[in-house]
Design a protein around this motif. Structure first.
Motif, PDB file in Angstrom:
ATOM      1  N   ARG A  10     -39.227  -4.388  58.341  1.00  0.00           N
ATOM      2  CA  ARG A  10     -37.932  -4.967  57.961  1.00  0.00           C
ATOM      3  C   ARG A  10     -37.511  -6.023  58.986  1.00  0.00           C
ATOM      4  O   ARG A  10     -37.008  -7.077  58.639  1.00  0.00           O
ATOM      5  CB  ARG A  10     -36.884  -3.860  57.853  1.00  0.00           C
ATOM      6  CG  ARG A  10     -35.454  -4.315  57.587  1.00  0.00           C
ATOM      7  CD  ARG A  10     -35.250  -5.118  56.294  1.00  0.00           C
ATOM      8  NE  ARG A  10     -35.548  -4.432  55.092  1.00  0.00           N
ATOM      9  CZ  ARG A  10     -34.673  -3.855  54.284  1.00  0.00           C
ATOM     10  NH1 ARG A  10     -33.402  -3.863  54.582  1.00  0.00           N
ATOM     11  NH2 ARG A  10     -35.069  -3.273  53.174  1.00  0.00           N
ATOM     12  N   ASP A  27     -41.870   1.633  51.146  1.00  0.00           N
ATOM     13  CA  ASP A  27     -40.997   0.514  51.502  1.00  0.00           C
ATOM     14  C   ASP A  27     -39.841   1.031  52.359  1.00  0.00           C
ATOM     15  O   ASP A  27     -39.639   2.235  52.490  1.00  0.00           O
ATOM     16  CB  ASP A  27     -40.492  -0.239  50.261  1.00  0.00           C
ATOM     17  CG  ASP A  27     -39.666   0.619  49.332  1.00  0.00           C
ATOM     18  OD1 ASP A  27     -38.694   1.267  49.787  1.00  0.00           O
ATOM     19  OD2 ASP A  27     -39.967   0.659  48.124  1.00  0.00           O
ATOM     20  N   ASP A  29     -36.464   0.959  52.025  1.00  0.00           N
ATOM     21  CA  ASP A  29     -35.400   1.738  51.394  1.00  0.00           C
ATOM     22  C   ASP A  29     -35.851   3.151  51.052  1.00  0.00           C
ATOM     23  O   ASP A  29     -35.089   4.106  51.232  1.00  0.00           O
ATOM     24  CB  ASP A  29     -34.878   1.021  50.144  1.00  0.00           C
ATOM     25  CG  ASP A  29     -34.002  -0.176  50.476  1.00  0.00           C
ATOM     26  OD1 ASP A  29     -33.579  -0.309  51.642  1.00  0.00           O
ATOM     27  OD2 ASP A  29     -33.748  -0.986  49.574  1.00  0.00           O
ATOM     28  N   THR A  30     -37.076   3.305  50.574  1.00  0.00           N
ATOM     29  CA  THR A  30     -37.590   4.640  50.272  1.00  0.00           C
ATOM     30  C   THR A  30     -37.631   5.494  51.536  1.00  0.00           C
ATOM     31  O   THR A  30     -37.204   6.657  51.530  1.00  0.00           O
ATOM     32  CB  THR A  30     -39.000   4.551  49.653  1.00  0.00           C
ATOM     33  OG1 THR A  30     -38.919   3.806  48.436  1.00  0.00           O
ATOM     34  CG2 THR A  30     -39.583   5.924  49.373  1.00  0.00           C
ATOM     35  N   ASN A  33     -34.140   6.449  52.587  1.00  0.00           N
ATOM     36  CA  ASN A  33     -33.591   7.460  51.678  1.00  0.00           C
ATOM     37  C   ASN A  33     -34.157   8.846  51.982  1.00  0.00           C
ATOM     38  O   ASN A  33     -33.428   9.841  51.889  1.00  0.00           O
ATOM     39  CB  ASN A  33     -33.854   7.077  50.216  1.00  0.00           C
ATOM     40  CG  ASN A  33     -32.865   6.064  49.714  1.00  0.00           C
ATOM     41  OD1 ASN A  33     -31.676   6.123  50.023  1.00  0.00           O
ATOM     42  ND2 ASN A  33     -33.336   5.109  48.938  1.00  0.00           N
ATOM     43  N   LEU A  71     -27.055  -1.273  58.073  1.00  0.00           N
ATOM     44  CA  LEU A  71     -27.907  -0.119  57.763  1.00  0.00           C
ATOM     45  C   LEU A  71     -27.041   1.111  57.531  1.00  0.00           C
ATOM     46  O   LEU A  71     -27.234   1.850  56.570  1.00  0.00           O
ATOM     47  CB  LEU A  71     -28.892   0.136  58.902  1.00  0.00           C
ATOM     48  CG  LEU A  71     -29.778   1.363  58.714  1.00  0.00           C
ATOM     49  CD1 LEU A  71     -30.966   1.015  57.823  1.00  0.00           C
ATOM     50  CD2 LEU A  71     -30.265   1.901  60.039  1.00  0.00           C
ATOM     51  N   LYS A  74     -25.219   1.092  54.194  1.00  0.00           N
ATOM     52  CA  LYS A  74     -26.098   1.371  53.053  1.00  0.00           C
ATOM     53  C   LYS A  74     -26.536   2.832  53.009  1.00  0.00           C
ATOM     54  O   LYS A  74     -26.777   3.383  51.937  1.00  0.00           O
ATOM     55  CB  LYS A  74     -27.321   0.456  53.113  1.00  0.00           C
ATOM     56  CG  LYS A  74     -28.203   0.557  51.901  1.00  0.00           C
ATOM     57  CD  LYS A  74     -29.247  -0.534  51.880  1.00  0.00           C
ATOM     58  CE  LYS A  74     -30.036  -0.457  50.595  1.00  0.00           C
ATOM     59  NZ  LYS A  74     -30.977  -1.554  50.470  1.00  0.00           N
ATOM     60  N   PHE A  75     -26.635   3.455  54.185  1.00  0.00           N
ATOM     61  CA  PHE A  75     -27.118   4.833  54.276  1.00  0.00           C
ATOM     62  C   PHE A  75     -26.107   5.671  55.065  1.00  0.00           C
ATOM     63  O   PHE A  75     -26.278   5.916  56.265  1.00  0.00           O
ATOM     64  CB  PHE A  75     -28.498   4.869  54.957  1.00  0.00           C
ATOM     65  CG  PHE A  75     -29.544   4.067  54.237  1.00  0.00           C
ATOM     66  CD1 PHE A  75     -30.165   4.564  53.100  1.00  0.00           C
ATOM     67  CD2 PHE A  75     -29.888   2.799  54.676  1.00  0.00           C
ATOM     68  CE1 PHE A  75     -31.122   3.820  52.427  1.00  0.00           C
ATOM     69  CE2 PHE A  75     -30.839   2.042  54.017  1.00  0.00           C
ATOM     70  CZ  PHE A  75     -31.458   2.550  52.879  1.00  0.00           C
TER      71      PHE A  75
END
Length: 108
Positions: A10, A27, A29-30, A33, A71, A74-75
């Protein structure tokens, strides 16, 4: 582990696209998550036990791209883990001494 390569990719995107199946983590995002889902069961990545893994994930979140705060936005579960790790007394003292106690304070 898969977290560091995902964060590195990233931060320093590859010149050519790589098929997702060729990467051990899929990736970014995976990967994030999966970490967020583990923290959601928490309070720590290893459940009830604080470990070096929590510090490692916190450290990698400091390097979040485009920023630590983006970051965390988003999470949210990763943001919660980072806040809990950041509040640990010895780490808090070290971060304060370096002027990076607030999220986004580290510019790497």
């Amino acid at each position: 582990g898969c977290i560091e390569p995902a964060v590195t990719d990233r931060a320093f995107p590859r010149k050519e696209d790589v098929r997702r199946s060729m990467l051990g983590y899929g990736d970014f995002d995976t990967t994030m998550n999966v970490v967020a889902d583990a923290v959601a069961k928490g309070p720590w990545l290893m459940g009830e036990h604080f470990s070096a893994l929590d510090i490692y994930a916190f450290m990698l979140s400091l390097w979040g791209r485009p920023s630590e705060t983006a970051l965390h936005a988003k999470f949210p579960h990763i943001a919660g883990l980072a806040a809990d790790v950041r509040a640990r007394p010895k780490l808090k003292a070290a971060l304060e001494a370096h002027g990076v106690i607030e999220p986004g304070g580290y510019s790497g």
